[in-house]
Design a protein around this motif. Sequence first.
Motif, short mmCIF file in Angstrom:
data_model
loop_
_atom_site.label_atom_id
_atom_site.label_comp_id
_atom_site.label_asym_id
_atom_site.label_seq_id
_atom_site.Cartn_x
_atom_site.Cartn_y
_atom_site.Cartn_z
N ALA A 49 44.87 35.65 31.12
CA ALA A 49 45.17 35.25 32.26
C ALA A 49 44.27 35.22 34.00
CB ALA A 49 44.41 37.55 32.74
N CYS A 50 44.94 34.83 35.03
CA CYS A 50 43.31 34.26 35.98
C CYS A 50 44.45 35.12 37.38
CB CYS A 50 44.08 32.07 35.92
SG CYS A 50 45.29 32.09 36.04
N GLY A 51 43.19 34.16 38.25
CA GLY A 51 43.50 34.89 40.07
C GLY A 51 42.71 35.63 40.70
N GLY A 52 43.15 35.85 41.82
CA GLY A 52 41.97 36.93 41.91
C GLY A 52 42.02 37.89 42.04
N GLY A 53 43.30 38.56 41.54
CA GLY A 53 43.67 39.78 41.17
C GLY A 53 42.75 40.15 40.08
N VAL A 54 42.12 39.40 38.77
CA VAL A 54 41.61 40.52 37.10
C VAL A 54 39.79 39.73 38.00
CG1 VAL A 54 43.20 38.76 35.97
CG2 VAL A 54 41.93 37.76 36.54
N ARG A 55 39.32 39.52 39.26
CA ARG A 55 38.47 39.17 39.79
C ARG A 55 38.00 40.98 39.81
NH1 ARG A 55 38.40 34.83 43.10
NH2 ARG A 55 39.07 35.61 44.42
N SER A 56 39.08 42.01 39.79
CA SER A 56 38.64 43.31 39.99
C SER A 56 38.82 43.91 38.33
CB SER A 56 39.94 43.97 40.37
OG SER A 56 39.83 45.28 40.15
N ALA A 57 37.73 44.57 37.88
CA ALA A 57 37.61 44.73 36.48
C ALA A 57 38.47 45.68 36.38
CB ALA A 57 36.07 45.55 36.02
N ALA A 58 38.72 46.66 37.30
CA ALA A 58 39.24 48.40 37.72
C ALA A 58 40.45 47.94 37.07
CB ALA A 58 38.77 48.98 37.98
N TRP A 59 41.44 46.86 37.55
CA TRP A 59 43.07 46.14 37.97
C TRP A 59 43.33 45.49 36.14
CZ3 TRP A 59 46.03 42.88 41.59
CH2 TRP A 59 47.22 43.34 41.70
N THR A 60 42.00 44.94 35.97
CA THR A 60 42.60 43.88 34.60
C THR A 60 43.20 45.45 33.74
OG1 THR A 60 41.08 42.25 35.96
CG2 THR A 60 41.20 42.59 33.41
N GLN A 61 41.57 46.31 33.76
CA GLN A 61 41.79 47.22 32.98
C GLN A 61 43.38 47.74 32.39
OE1 GLN A 61 39.50 47.69 30.23
NE2 GLN A 61 41.17 48.18 29.67
N ILE A 62 43.79 47.68 33.52
CA ILE A 62 45.25 48.44 34.14
C ILE A 62 46.06 47.46 33.13
CG2 ILE A 62 46.75 49.19 35.63
CD1 ILE A 62 44.90 50.63 37.26
N PHE A 63 45.96 46.59 33.51
CA PHE A 63 46.67 45.40 32.73
C PHE A 63 46.95 45.52 31.56
CE2 PHE A 63 46.54 42.54 37.71
CZ PHE A 63 47.99 42.96 37.34
N ALA A 64 45.60 45.12 31.20
CA ALA A 64 45.66 45.48 29.40
C ALA A 64 46.28 45.92 28.99
CB ALA A 64 44.19 45.31 29.52
N ASP A 65 46.02 47.73 29.90
CA ASP A 65 46.65 49.02 29.51
C ASP A 65 47.98 49.56 29.30
OD1 ASP A 65 44.03 49.74 28.82
OD2 ASP A 65 43.89 51.10 30.57
N VAL A 66 49.09 48.54 30.37
CA VAL A 66 49.93 48.55 30.75
C VAL A 66 50.39 47.68 29.61
CG1 VAL A 66 52.35 47.80 32.56
CG2 VAL A 66 50.14 49.68 32.68
N LEU A 67 50.58 46.40 29.29
CA LEU A 67 50.40 45.60 28.43
C LEU A 67 50.69 46.04 26.78
CD1 LEU A 67 50.22 42.82 29.97
CD2 LEU A 67 52.31 43.15 30.15
N GLY A 68 48.96 47.03 26.94
CA GLY A 68 49.24 47.26 25.78
C GLY A 68 48.81 45.89 24.49
#
Length: 482
Positions: free
Chosen positions: A393-412
């Motif tokens: 993953a890359c991009g400005g959105g993954v600078r947010s640890a909280a949002w990146t965790q949501i991505f990881a959890d949703v994608l499993g």
Amino acid sequence: MIIGVDIGTSLTKAVVFDGAGVSIAQATTPSEVRHLSGGRVEQDLDQVVGTVATVVREVASRVAEPVTALALTGQGDGVWLRDAEGNAVRPAISWLDGRANALLAKWQADGVSRDVFRRTGSGMFPGCAAAILSYLDQHEPEVLDRAVVAGYCVDAVVQRLTGEITVDVSDASLPFLDPRTRQYDEKAIAACGLESRRGLFAEPAKPKTVFHLNSAGAELLGLPSGLPVTAGPFDLPASAIGAGVREPGDGILTAGTTLACQVLTDSADFDPEGEAAGMFLSTPTVGEYLRAMPAMVGTASIDWVCALLGIEVPEIAGLLDSSPPGANGVRALPFLSASGERAPFVDAAARAQFSGLSLEHGRADIVRALCESIAYAARHCFDAAGLSGRLYACGGGVRSAAWTQIFADVLGRPIVIPSDPGVGARGAVLVAAEALGQPYDVELWASSSRTVEFVPENAEFYQSGYADYQASLAAARGLWRL
């Protein structure tokens, strides 16, 4: 000493890396994006070229060694019309543009989109070259008459710096290139009524093509005339290369202005009866492709909700932490783009919605519901693209640890995030080094990263949340109208 330049939609970045792939100097400057009435989005080529000059001059001044090459990447799609000297014959039309919404809807109804998809594996959307050029042919034919080339951002800059008219196969992949032959499909061009404009399409450059700065380009950048220049791939495949995507089945999530989901594959066999969306991007390696699902949702949605609620982006983390998974029952569909959605389905009428709201909910629930919905959209894209391996993953959105965790959890699944954010420029440099016969250790370059693990109980919760998202999406699609 290769300078990598990533010409984004709103920001241009130049980066120099050391032998281990660590950034040792970088510079950024904004580009102007004009949002006009009727969903029109345009950029000025001269201003964009100026941003390249600004960042290249700045980063070159910060390194002691002489610059040996320039590696370009940048935004794809849209239409950048130029004359023989590389001057714009009209403002560039962005991939964000929605003026061709109605035309695209007609093509979907008439079967044109399906016909093109069967031939090229690429689903068309309002901001792709086919729709924009057909619109211009109807409404501004004199502009096309004046143009010599209808290209993209990267090759527009290359023409100004080198005098060469070219296009990378990745840019040309949508919508008229057959990725298996790396040649234009003439019947796809004809299906869009653009036979008379065929001469505007530059032939794709061969792998490892190297250009050179002409005197005007050298003067603009403050670099020696004759300096080697490489052009592409554009930012989506460049980011995949820079992040470390190497094996078929591996994927990359780019949480930027758009939510770009890509999976590497060694097969370009696409289902002619499947959803006519996404694209097969040719890569620098013949026989390898990226199945790309570049959704129109992304950080622009976060900017919108921040402006709406009167909050700053740094406040997002605290708001996400103060609302639990599921956002206390608030649900969202994230389709805020004026030109609708382009992956994993195409619908110019796609629009956002929030549901489940009551007086008991606050800003945190709205923000979390939107962030979760974008993560659900990512899962939808990766399901369609066939993700089976490692995920980067890359991009400005993954600078947010909280949002990146949501991505990881949703994608499993775990998400690998390169430590240096300039993965697009990094990928361009790796491609340039290969073309110049000076390849770097790509494994070493990809080794500097961190991994975000998913939380099993959250992943289980989001399984049902994703089912709810799919049901809401199916219901909404029957109600959308242009």
